[in-house]
Motif scaffolding. Sequence first.
Motif, PDB file in Angstrom:
ATOM      1  N   ASP A   1       0.964  -1.590  -0.239  1.00 24.86           N
ATOM      2  CA  ASP A   1       0.007  -0.173   0.095  1.00 24.86           C
ATOM      3  C   ASP A   1       0.522   1.332  -0.132  1.00 24.86           C
ATOM      4  OD1 ASP A   1      -1.975   1.989  -0.047  1.00 24.86           O
ATOM      5  OD2 ASP A   1      -2.691   0.775   2.201  1.00 24.86           O
ATOM      6  N   ALA A   2       0.825   2.096  -0.782  1.00 23.61           N
ATOM      7  CA  ALA A   2       1.836   2.902  -1.240  1.00 23.61           C
ATOM      8  C   ALA A   2       1.032   4.276  -0.677  1.00 23.61           C
ATOM      9  CB  ALA A   2       1.861   3.391  -2.324  1.00 23.61           C
ATOM     10  N   ASP A   3       0.357   4.559   0.252  1.00 23.25           N
ATOM     11  CA  ASP A   3       0.094   5.548   1.244  1.00 23.25           C
ATOM     12  C   ASP A   3      -0.106   4.951   2.592  1.00 23.25           C
ATOM     13  OD1 ASP A   3      -1.509   6.486  -1.318  1.00 23.25           O
ATOM     14  OD2 ASP A   3      -3.127   5.419  -1.201  1.00 23.25           O
ATOM     15  N   ALA A   4       0.904   3.413   2.978  1.00 21.93           N
ATOM     16  CA  ALA A   4       0.395   3.786   3.914  1.00 21.93           C
ATOM     17  C   ALA A   4       1.800   4.487   4.502  1.00 21.93           C
ATOM     18  CB  ALA A   4       0.582   1.643   4.304  1.00 21.93           C
ATOM     19  N   VAL A   5       1.355   5.454   4.753  1.00 23.86           N
ATOM     20  CA  VAL A   5       2.725   6.246   5.143  1.00 23.86           C
ATOM     21  C   VAL A   5       2.537   7.593   6.155  1.00 23.86           C
ATOM     22  CG1 VAL A   5       5.248   7.586   4.222  1.00 23.86           C
ATOM     23  CG2 VAL A   5       4.596   5.604   2.356  1.00 23.86           C
ATOM     24  N   ASN A   6       3.553   7.646   6.958  1.00 31.19           N
ATOM     25  CA  ASN A   6       3.633   8.631   7.945  1.00 31.19           C
ATOM     26  C   ASN A   6       4.698   9.240   7.976  1.00 31.19           C
ATOM     27  OD1 ASN A   6       2.748  10.191  10.090  1.00 31.19           O
ATOM     28  ND2 ASN A   6       4.537   9.240  11.781  1.00 31.19           N
ATOM     29  N   PHE A   7       4.292  10.719   6.748  1.00 25.80           N
ATOM     30  CA  PHE A   7       5.451  11.239   6.651  1.00 25.80           C
ATOM     31  C   PHE A   7       6.048  12.384   7.696  1.00 25.80           C
ATOM     32  CE2 PHE A   7       3.405  10.344   2.346  1.00 25.80           C
ATOM     33  CZ  PHE A   7       4.680  10.023   2.064  1.00 25.80           C
ATOM     34  N   VAL A   8       7.264  11.793   8.436  1.00 23.75           N
ATOM     35  CA  VAL A   8       7.436  12.685   8.889  1.00 23.75           C
ATOM     36  C   VAL A   8       8.471  14.122   8.778  1.00 23.75           C
ATOM     37  CG1 VAL A   8       8.838  12.945  11.593  1.00 23.75           C
ATOM     38  CG2 VAL A   8       7.216  10.524  10.386  1.00 23.75           C
ATOM     39  N   PRO A   9       8.116  15.327   9.093  1.00 24.78           N
ATOM     40  CA  PRO A   9       9.286  16.258   8.690  1.00 24.78           C
ATOM     41  C   PRO A   9      10.195  16.715   9.772  1.00 24.78           C
ATOM     42  CG  PRO A   9       6.866  17.535   9.037  1.00 24.78           C
ATOM     43  CD  PRO A   9       6.612  15.856   9.278  1.00 24.78           C
ATOM     44  N   VAL A  10      11.561  17.070   9.333  1.00 29.32           N
ATOM     45  CA  VAL A  10      12.595  16.538   9.934  1.00 29.32           C
ATOM     46  C   VAL A  10      13.346  17.723   9.236  1.00 29.32           C
ATOM     47  CG1 VAL A  10      12.903  14.422  10.295  1.00 29.32           C
ATOM     48  CG2 VAL A  10      14.437  14.913   8.378  1.00 29.32           C
ATOM     49  N   THR A  11      14.444  17.789  10.602  1.00 29.03           N
ATOM     50  CA  THR A  11      15.139  19.308  10.028  1.00 29.03           C
ATOM     51  C   THR A  11      17.101  18.741  10.011  1.00 29.03           C
ATOM     52  OG1 THR A  11      15.984  19.088  12.365  1.00 29.03           O
ATOM     53  CG2 THR A  11      13.971  21.088  11.508  1.00 29.03           C
ATOM     54  N   ALA A  12      17.904  19.328   9.644  1.00 28.41           N
ATOM     55  CA  ALA A  12      18.597  18.980   9.377  1.00 28.41           C
ATOM     56  C   ALA A  12      19.728  19.424  10.995  1.00 28.41           C
ATOM     57  CB  ALA A  12      19.650  19.956   8.803  1.00 28.41           C
ATOM     58  N   GLU A  13      18.688  19.771  11.474  1.00 25.01           N
ATOM     59  CA  GLU A  13      20.297  19.196  13.012  1.00 25.01           C
ATOM     60  C   GLU A  13      19.378  17.899  13.526  1.00 25.01           C
ATOM     61  OE1 GLU A  13      18.289  22.029  12.061  1.00 25.01           O
ATOM     62  OE2 GLU A  13      19.963  23.709  12.306  1.00 25.01           O
ATOM     63  N   ASN A  14      18.115  17.414  13.206  1.00 28.66           N
ATOM     64  CA  ASN A  14      17.205  16.149  14.209  1.00 28.66           C
ATOM     65  C   ASN A  14      17.622  15.605  13.314  1.00 28.66           C
ATOM     66  OD1 ASN A  14      15.438  16.158  12.600  1.00 28.66           O
ATOM     67  ND2 ASN A  14      13.386  17.290  14.405  1.00 28.66           N
ATOM     68  N   ARG A  15      17.772  15.271  12.109  1.00 24.58           N
ATOM     69  CA  ARG A  15      17.176  13.758  11.252  1.00 24.58           C
ATOM     70  C   ARG A  15      17.996  12.642  11.581  1.00 24.58           C
ATOM     71  NH1 ARG A  15      20.307  16.365   5.941  1.00 24.58           N
ATOM     72  NH2 ARG A  15      22.112  17.065   6.757  1.00 24.58           N
ATOM     73  N   ILE A  16      19.390  12.513  11.957  1.00 20.31           N
ATOM     74  CA  ILE A  16      20.260  11.883  12.233  1.00 20.31           C
ATOM     75  C   ILE A  16      20.231  11.153  13.923  1.00 20.31           C
ATOM     76  CG2 ILE A  16      22.203  10.529  12.575  1.00 20.31           C
ATOM     77  CD1 ILE A  16      21.378  11.401   9.728  1.00 20.31           C
ATOM     78  N   GLU A  17      19.385  11.979  14.905  1.00 18.83           N
ATOM     79  CA  GLU A  17      18.521  11.534  15.328  1.00 18.83           C
ATOM     80  C   GLU A  17      17.695  10.838  15.904  1.00 18.83           C
ATOM     81  OE1 GLU A  17      17.836  13.175  20.013  1.00 18.83           O
ATOM     82  OE2 GLU A  17      19.194  14.763  18.551  1.00 18.83           O
TER      83      GLU A  17
END
Length: 363
Positions: free
Chosen positions: A95-111
């Motif tokens: 299901d291609a719609d089974a995604v929760n898009f989570v906005p991340v920043t340059a500072e917190n993306r790896i964490e």
Amino acid sequence: MSNRVVVASVLLALAVGACGERAAQAPAPAPGKELPVSSDRAAQSETLRAVVARGRLNCGVDQGLSGFSFRDNRGVWRGFSIDLCRAVAAAALGDADAVNFVPVTAENRIEMLRDGKIDLLARSTSWTFSRDAGEGVDFAGIAYYDGQGFLARKALNLQSALELNGARVCVQSGSTSQNNLTDYFRANGLTFTAVPAASNEKAREIYQTEGCDVLSADISALASARSVASNPGQHVILPDVISKEPLALAVRQNDPAWTDLVRWTLNALILGEELGVTSKNVGEMAENSTAPEVRRLLGVEAGYGGKIGLDDAFAFRAIQAVGNYSEIFERNVGAGSPLRLERGLNALWNAPRPGLLYAPPFR
């Protein structure tokens, strides 16, 4: 019974089987139909088990980057990176719609990735030595070949970044772009004043209100910024490219089975373009093609999906849902989109004007 229930049941059986008799492998369905997760490879992936149990893929994306990751006027997520997330969801969950898009920043993306708050980082992130070797992440594959450049007002009549001595440069803080600027200006005996911003969007706003002379970022991000400017024709991307920025899909380092799943979903999109498989003809190709690699890719010849913990139709579903690499590129950032980006380095290795895009053979 829903696809997700089937998947969860199979994974549970696999987990229990580790303590007793080995679970039987689920039979591979016809392309695009049922979605069983198969083989011990699935049981080895903590991330896949979590995704299946949750019924959704948590995908880290840019907060607002036109063409790559943004919400349209109806609040629907769209863009190049968004389609990559959707392809992985189609492959893993059906299901291609089974995604929760989570906005991340340059500072917190790896964490966020390391802490398990996202399963996949599709936000523009350069594959570098320090990140790969020192930050607990793996890169599943390069999705977009980019480089850092400069966006300037056409009225300044600049011909080269070498004319920027003493300039105020807007740049996103916490990104490789900030370090690249220091290296570039130092190497060329020039000075500059950095105007750091918390996000690409904020850097663009400062630039548009003339809080700096030029904006520096990946060229794809500069094209995005120009496309949403009040008068795009008044801005020009300078010809200088001051760095290599291989933008890659990132996953946690401790889950090689999940890395393989993401890597081969991306490879499937690239191979789809190379082999002429599109979202429109994927069904016909699966039914009628006699080309061995096409038949393997689309699950007609069995025995490949189980190697990454899925059924044999995973690539069929991904291409059917979002298209091959060319379809994704042209729809979101290509010459016919507001960004007007040429394929350039992102052309196939065997295109009339060859680029760097290359996927290993599906065999």
